[in-house]
Each structure stands twice: as structure tokens, then as C-alpha cells.
Design an enzyme around this catalytic site. Structure first.
Site, short mmCIF file in Angstrom:
data_model
loop_
_atom_site.label_atom_id
_atom_site.label_comp_id
_atom_site.label_asym_id
_atom_site.label_seq_id
_atom_site.Cartn_x
_atom_site.Cartn_y
_atom_site.Cartn_z
N GLU A 26 0.73 -1.04 -0.09
CA GLU A 26 -0.17 0.06 0.14
C GLU A 26 0.90 1.27 -0.14
O GLU A 26 1.86 1.22 0.56
CB GLU A 26 -0.76 -0.11 1.20
CG GLU A 26 -1.74 1.39 1.48
CD GLU A 26 -2.95 1.23 2.46
OE1 GLU A 26 -3.02 0.12 3.23
OE2 GLU A 26 -3.83 2.03 2.64
N ASN A 171 -12.21 -0.61 -1.32
CA ASN A 171 -11.25 -1.19 -0.07
C ASN A 171 -12.19 -0.84 1.18
O ASN A 171 -12.63 0.30 1.25
CB ASN A 171 -10.16 -0.65 -0.10
CG ASN A 171 -9.40 -1.07 1.56
OD1 ASN A 171 -9.06 -2.09 1.60
ND2 ASN A 171 -9.21 -0.22 2.28
N GLU A 172 -12.34 -1.94 2.07
CA GLU A 172 -13.05 -1.83 3.17
C GLU A 172 -14.37 -0.75 3.37
O GLU A 172 -14.42 0.33 4.14
CB GLU A 172 -12.20 -1.45 4.38
CG GLU A 172 -11.38 -2.46 4.61
CD GLU A 172 -10.30 -2.48 5.79
OE1 GLU A 172 -10.15 -1.28 6.31
OE2 GLU A 172 -9.70 -3.28 5.96
N TYR A 243 -7.15 -8.41 11.37
CA TYR A 243 -5.85 -8.55 12.09
C TYR A 243 -6.01 -8.87 13.53
O TYR A 243 -7.14 -8.59 14.07
CB TYR A 243 -5.57 -6.94 11.99
CG TYR A 243 -5.24 -6.36 10.71
CD1 TYR A 243 -3.82 -6.66 10.18
CD2 TYR A 243 -6.11 -5.76 9.88
CE1 TYR A 243 -3.91 -6.04 9.06
CE2 TYR A 243 -5.77 -5.30 8.81
CZ TYR A 243 -4.55 -5.46 8.12
OH TYR A 243 -4.42 -4.87 7.00
N GLU A 302 -6.51 -9.30 3.37
CA GLU A 302 -5.61 -8.45 4.52
C GLU A 302 -5.77 -9.28 5.62
O GLU A 302 -7.08 -9.53 6.45
CB GLU A 302 -6.14 -6.96 4.85
CG GLU A 302 -5.77 -5.94 3.85
CD GLU A 302 -6.31 -4.58 4.14
OE1 GLU A 302 -6.01 -4.25 5.08
OE2 GLU A 302 -6.53 -3.72 3.12
N GLN A 360 1.29 -6.22 5.88
CA GLN A 360 1.85 -5.98 4.42
C GLN A 360 2.94 -6.69 4.01
O GLN A 360 3.51 -7.53 4.71
CB GLN A 360 1.73 -4.40 4.05
CG GLN A 360 0.42 -3.91 4.37
CD GLN A 360 0.35 -2.17 4.15
OE1 GLN A 360 1.46 -1.44 3.52
NE2 GLN A 360 -0.65 -1.47 4.19
O1 AHR Z 1 -3.02 -2.59 6.24
C1 AHR Z 1 -3.36 -1.29 6.73
C2 AHR Z 1 -4.78 -0.67 6.65
O2 AHR Z 1 -5.64 -1.70 7.49
C3 AHR Z 1 -5.44 -0.91 5.25
O3 AHR Z 1 -5.00 0.54 4.76
C4 AHR Z 1 -6.85 -0.76 5.41
O4 AHR Z 1 -7.59 -1.44 4.45
C5 AHR Z 1 -6.96 -1.77 6.64
O5 AHR Z 1 -7.79 -1.09 7.46
#
Ligand code: AHR
Length: 521
Positions: A26, A171-172, A243, A302, A360
Site C-alpha cells: 500500500e 477497499n473496506e 488483524y 488483508e 503488508q
Molecule cells: O493495512 C493497513 C490498513 O488496514 C489498510 O489500509 C486498510 O485496508 C486496513 O484497515
């Protein structure tokens, strides 16, 4: 108590799509600038791309890379990043409160993909972007015609189309933080129109609709249902993001690292497995409602360990800096064990999770770290990823673990040992990936492959005609041990003795809080 792991090379979950070993670059922090692109570096090649990073990306075994974001995407105008560099203007990156120089854009990324030996996964901006900007980017990348954007690409040095296969529709978009955030119906309507138009440009593409930004989202479930109600026939995948924060969940002392709930953190793989199962169920409910013959698969585009709570606790940025240091988490042994376990969860669902991107790749919550003018190095989480990508070949097997559970505050009762076996019918080789989630106790494990190790077809080179077996693990007495620039190999995979290999059963000891791969044949 001995834990038994059962599998049969003929009983498969499904073929492993190599795109599950994906990653993500990113425009954020020092991911692009100083990460993969650093023209003044001694490591740079003729295009300003860091050779040392490319070498590590190849070693990591990454297959597909998503670009250019992330939250950055939703404010990005791709036309700012193409054409002669001297004419490109800096723009504000509102997502990360940074200054984007635009010295690296679509052409540079696609050139980097070729050098790194990875497939690109591009994303179109459905936040501030329009249907027009999406189809124009696709034309720029994939069309061979004397048309405006295809000709621009040729003028920029690329006469042949790039033929980018995989495209994310935004995205999201469920996240209130997202530029141009929409409701599920608003996004679903926009996504279906953009998808239709993109398919008119190139019917060969594969499209990913935005699913949830996390299982914790209040809209999770309902969002997927509504978005797929609109887009089911036009898209191929639904995305999910997740995450895991080592500091969340019962931290006693925020000043002291990792005084959170280690047992819950180490069981994160169980949470991901539930999330995947729920997205599959939601997706298939729409399929049933529509009486559709088509199946939508999952793009976990992600996922990673990220100390997100620490990031959100920082003060808001006030200056507009180029490539500021953002979320450069230094990963521990515990983090590596969790990353390995998340990969096990992905492989256990290989039939439905067909793409997955660790977020990432470099510097920003990444397995690879790079500083200006110095060689890049491998973080702890590099190792389970690289070994899984290398040894998980061909098919994932139905893998049953019989043994005690652990009780965790965050995830309830989970298996102490998670496992998945993979099998390559060509070589006969089996690889079994295992995590001992207990922070305290080693685990005695027996592998029971049907037909003995490793079932039919395996090469038998041992003295008694048994196959060679190796056990490699990531573990440490200090769960907080890290790799740093000054000590880049403090944490590396270690060979572990196999306890016994008799009568078709392999006996192992998995150290507490460890990630393991056992290769048979
Ligand atoms: O990877 C960091 C961020 O996490 C990304 O930009 C976003 O898509 C997610 O919330």
C-alpha cells in the site's frame, strides 16, 4: 496426554490455490518509498527498485500482491501516478495524512511485479473514484486498441497490455473511516455497475467485492448478505480482512510489552477459522436464496498480526510528510507462531479461501524490513510464511486433531494443537503444519497418516525403507525475542529431533508456543 493428528492423502479439502500466499503493498508509510522503491540506495537497480527486497520477496514465496491500498486507495487518482515522473504532482494522502509524491505508480508497480515474480492484484477506487476512473484504469492496463488510455500506456513505454487478471472493487467500504464510506446497498449498487462496465472492457478479469473489514464490525454478516444480493452474478470473490492485536485483551500494564492475554493471542487461528466459516455460510445463504449454480469464494486480502491498539493510541499526525514511519511493528516469536497458525486456518479452508494477502509486505506491519542505504532483513513472521509457501504443495488434506483443549478468555475453548496436512500426489511428499497454542506446556503429538508415513507413493529412503522425516520449528525460551537490524537472525527456524517413526506413526514433541512443519518423504 498424547495428541493424535489424523489425515489421509486420499481425503482432501481441496487444491491449494497458490494465491493464498499473497501479500499487499500500500502507499502507506515506508512500504513503497524506502521499502520497495529507493532510487538512491546502493541496493537499487536501474529502475530504483531495491534488489535486496526483491530477493527476500522471492525467498518468502509470495505469489500475488495487492496494490495500491488499503485506505489509501479510496482517495487515489491513478492518473496522478503515470507518465513522465517530472510532470507528476504531489498530492495529499488523506487516509494516512501524508504527502504522496506519485513518483511510484501503476507502471512502476507492474514492473516490480515482473521482477519479483509475482502476479499483481489491482484495486479500483470506489470511494472518491467513479465508474469512469475504474474502467479507464482497466483500459490502461489491459486493452490493446488505439484508444486514449491504451495509447497513453504505450506512450509511457508499455506497448503490450499488462493483462492484469484480478481486481478489487474498492477497499473496506463498510468502514466509517473509509473515504467515501457507503451503506451496503449503496456500495452493492455501485459495485455491480462498475463490475458490469469493467467486464465490457475485459471479460476475462476476476472481481473481488468488499466484504467485512473485520469480524468485529457491527455490520458483519448483514453487509455481505446485502452486497452479494446486488453483485452475486457479477463478482467472483468476497473479501474479508482480519488483524490480531497482541496487546488487546486484558492488558494489566499498557507500559509493559505483552502483558496482555497471551493464551488468547496464541489462539487467534481459531478465531480466523470461525470467521472464514461464517463468511462461507453467509455467502452460501445468498447462493441458496438465488438458486444459483455459481459459488463465490473468499479473498482474505488483508490479514496479519498488528498492534492496532497502540497505533490508534498515538496522537493524530499534523504535518504532511513523505513516507513517514507508520506501523512498523517489530514482530516477536509469539507473533510468528500466530502468523503460522493463521496460515494453517487458511489451508484448512483451501476449498473456499482461494486468495489471501498478508498485510503488508515491507516495513508497514511486514515480514520484511528495510532501512535507507542498508540491507533488508527478515522479521520473525517471515519464517513460518516462507516455509509454508515452500512446503504446502498441491492439496490440503482433511486433518483431524484429537486431544485436549485450552480455555481462553477471548475465544473460549480451542484446540491446544492446530494442524493441517498437505500432500503432493506427484512426489508423494506430505507436509504437516502444527501449532502448539499453549503458552506453558509442550505437546506430545502422534501423526497418523493412513497407510503409514506418508501414505501411498512417498519416496522411502530411510534404512528400514521408511521415508525421511524432518521436523522444523519456530520457538524460543523468550516469546518476546525479535529480529532487528543489529541482530537480524536472532530468531530463525530450528531443526527439532523426531522422537520416533514406527509402525506408520510419527511421534513428535512440539515446544510450548511453537509453530512447526514436519516433512515426510
Ligand atoms: O493495512 C493497513 C490498513 O488496514 C489498510 O489500509 C486498510 O485496508 C486496513 O484497515
Amino acid at each position: 496426554m498424547t495428541i493424535r493428528v489424523l489425515f489421509d492423502p486420499e481425503v482432501t479439502v481441496g487444491a491449494i490455490d497458490r494465491r493464498v500466499f499473497g501479500s499487499f503493498v500500500e502507499h502507506m508509510g515506508r512500504s513503497v518509498y524506502e521499502g520497495i522503491y529507493e532510487p538512491d540506495s546502493p541496493q537499487a537497480d536501474e529502475d530504483g527498485l531495491r534488489r535486496d527486497v526483491i530477493d527476500l520477496v522471492r525467498e518468502l514465496g509470495v505469489t500475488i500482491v495487492r496494490y495500491p491500498g488499503g485506505n489509501f486507495l479510496s482517495g487515489y487518482d491513478w492518473t496522478d501516478g503515470v507518465g513522465p515522473r517530472a510532470a507528476r504532482e504531489p498530492r495529499l494522502d488523506l487516509a494516512w495524512h501524508s504527502l504522496e509524491t506519485n513518483q511510484f505508480g501503476t507502471d512502476e508497480f507492474l514492473a516490480w511485479c515482473t521482477k519479483a515474480g509475482v502476479e499483481p492484484m489491482l484495486a479500483v477506487n470506489l470511494g472518491s473514484g467513479t465508474l469512469g476512473s475504474a474502467v479507464e484504469l482497466l483500459e490502461y492496463c489491459n486493452v490493446q486498441a488505439p484508444s486514449r488510455f491504451a495509447r497513453q500506456r504505450a506512450a509511457n513505454g508499455h506497448a503490450e497490455p499488462y493483462g492484469v487478471r484480478t481486481w478489487c472493487l474498492g477497499n473496506e467500504m463498510d468502514g466509517p473511516w473509509q473515504i467515501g464510506h457507503q451503506s451496503a446497498d449503496e456500495y452493492g449498487r455501485k459495485a455491480v455497475e462498475v463490475a458490469n462496465a469493467m467486464r465490457l472492457v475485459d471479460p476475462g478479469i476476476e472481481l473481488v467485492a468488499c466484504g467485512s473489514s473485520g469480524r468485529y464490525m457491527p455490520t458483519f454478516g448483514a453487509w455481505e448478505d446485502r452486497v452479494l444480493e446486488h453483485t452475486y452474478d457479477q463478482v467472483d470473490y468476497i473479501s474479508l480482512h482480519q488483524y490480531y492485536d497482541p496487546y488487546e485483551g486484558g492488558s494489566h500494564d499498557p507500559q509493559s510489552p505483552r502483558h496482555g492475554d497471551t493464551a488468547s493471542f496464541l489462539a487467534s487461528g481459531a478465531h480466523l477459522e470461525s470467521f472464514i466459516t461464517e463468511v462461507v455460510a453467509t455467502t452460501d445463504a445468498v447462493k441458496a436464496r438465488k438458486r444459483s449454480a455459481k459459488t463465490i469464494n473468499l479473498s482474505l486480502d488483508e490479514w496479519n498480526v498488528w498492534s492496532m491498539s497502540r497505533f490508534h493510541a498515538q496522537p493524530a499526525r499534523s504535518t504532511w510528510d513523505v513516507a513517514p514511519r507508520l506501523i512498523e511493528d517489530t514482530y516477536t516469536v509469539a507473533d510468528a507462531v500466530v502468523v503460522g497458525d493463521l496460515l494453517i486456518s487458511i489451508l484448512r479452508h483451501a476449498d473456499r479461501v482461494q486468495m489471501a494477502c498478508q498485510a503488508q509486505l515491507v516495513n508497514v506491519i511486514a515480514p520484511i524490513r528495510a532501512e535507507v542505504g542498508a540491507p533488508a532483513w527478515r522479521q520473525t513472521i517471515f519464517h513460518p510464511f516462507a516455509l509454508t509457501a515452500r512446503h504446502a504443495q498441491a492439496t490440503a488434506l482433511v486433518t483431524t486433531v484429537i486431544g485436549p483443549g485450552l480455555t481462553t478468555a477471548a475465544h473460549g475453548e480451542v484446540a491446544q494443537v492446530s494442524a493441517v496436512a498437505t500432500h503432493d500426489p506427484n512426489s508423494g511428499a506430505v507436509a504437516v503444519f502444527l501449532v502448539n497454542r499453549s503458552p506453558d506446556a509442550d505437546a506430545e503429538v502422534e501423526l497418523h497418516p493412513r497407510g503409514g508415513p506418508a501414505g501411498p507413493g512417498v519416496q522411502r529412503t530411510g534404512p528400514g525403507g521408511e521415508p525421511a522425516i524432518t521436523h522444523t520449528a519456530v520457538f524460543d525460551d523468550d516469546l518476546m525475542a525479535v529480529n532487528q537490524q543489529s541482530a537480524p537472525d536472532r530468531v530463525v527456524p530450528r531443526a527439532v529431533p523426531v522422537l520416533a517413526n514406527q509402525d506408520g506413526v510419527v511421534q513428535l514433541r512440539l515446544p510450548r508456543a511453537s509453530w512447526n512443519v514436519v516433512r515426510i518423504g
